[in-house]
Design an enzyme around this catalytic site. Structure first.
Site, PDB file in Angstrom:
ATOM      1  CE  LYS A  84      -4.488   0.564   2.205  1.00  0.00           C
ATOM      2  NZ  LYS A  84      -5.195   0.561   3.489  1.00  0.00           N
ATOM      3  CB  ILE A  85       2.421   3.127  -2.360  1.00  0.00           C
ATOM      4  CG1 ILE A  85       3.289   1.882  -2.176  1.00  0.00           C
ATOM      5  CG2 ILE A  85       3.253   4.385  -2.619  1.00  0.00           C
ATOM      6  CD1 ILE A  85       4.342   1.672  -3.199  1.00  0.00           C
TER       7      ILE A  85
END
Ligand code: G3P
Length: 219
Positions: A84-85
């Protein structure tokens, strides 16, 4: 629409997994903190042993080189881990590099169509518009989900849309109507999706009628 569970609580994940309706899990640093846990690798590996689907774990670095390094570490924990970015210039740079390395990413904290388009073009596997947080500031969070779905379909973008920051069952209904590929829901909302007073009343009536006829036939 697929359902992911939005939690880092292992008991909730175990309970939800038994229902056979969960095909993934999303976590974030706040959800980890809520459980009093900072051992991300252990938590993610526990979750992957329960749910055989995409499990999102978030990076904490803000520099693109560090983000890429951290993402590679995270993705090595299990084949179904998704990194997750958050949306940012650094985040997009990381997503585009990771996409070329075939590492799955979930672009998080998405609050605009422009951010979603950039995420899709950079090669994000998933894009997560935060519905509830937009509603909180008087914007229509679900309208954003619908816009993203429409534009992604128009251009044939392969990124999947995760309706995130879901706060109540109506959000799930609206996410499905908007064409979101996935809704990631807290455990409490998943339980609320099951409930209907007429189902409960109907079950009580069936049980009472059966008891009556069964009692009558045994006399
Ligand atoms: O999936 C994103 C979610 O964890 C954020 O939800 O309720 O903190 O806005 P919320």
């Amino acid at each position: 629409m697929r359902i992911f569970l939005d939690t880092a609580n292992i008991d909730e994940i175990r309970q939800a997994a038994k229902l056979g309706v969960i095909s993934g899990v999303t976590t974030n640093p706040s959800l980890m903190a809520k459980e009093g846990r900072c051992d991300l690798k252990d938590v993610i590996q526990e979750i992957t042993s329960i749910v055989d689907g995409p499990i999102s774990a978030e990076v904490l670095s803000s520099d693109p080189v560090d983000m890429i390094e951290e993402a590679q570490q995270i993705s090595s924990w299990s084949p179904n881990v998704v990194v997750k970015i958050p949306v940012s210039a650094a985040g997009l740079e990381a997503i585009s590099v990771l996409s070329r390395k075939e590492i799955s990413t979930n672009m998080t904290l998405c609050f605009s169509l422009n951010q979603a388009i950039l995420g899709a073009v950079a090669g994000a596997t998933y894009v997560s518009p935060f519905v509830g947080r937009l509603d909180d500031i008087g914007h229509d969070g679900m309208a954003l989900v619908a816009e993203i779905v429409e534009v992604f379909e128009y251009y044939g973008f392969s990124s999947q849309v995760i309706a995130a920051s879901i706060r109540h069952p109506l959000h799930c209904v609206e996410a499905a109507r908007a064409g979101a590929h996935i809704a990631t829901v807290p455990y409490r909302v998943l339980m609320q999706m099951i409930e209907h007073p007429l189902t409960e009343r109907g079950m009580s009536l069936f049980a009472a009628d059966w008891q009556r006829i069964a009692r009558g036939s045994s006399q």
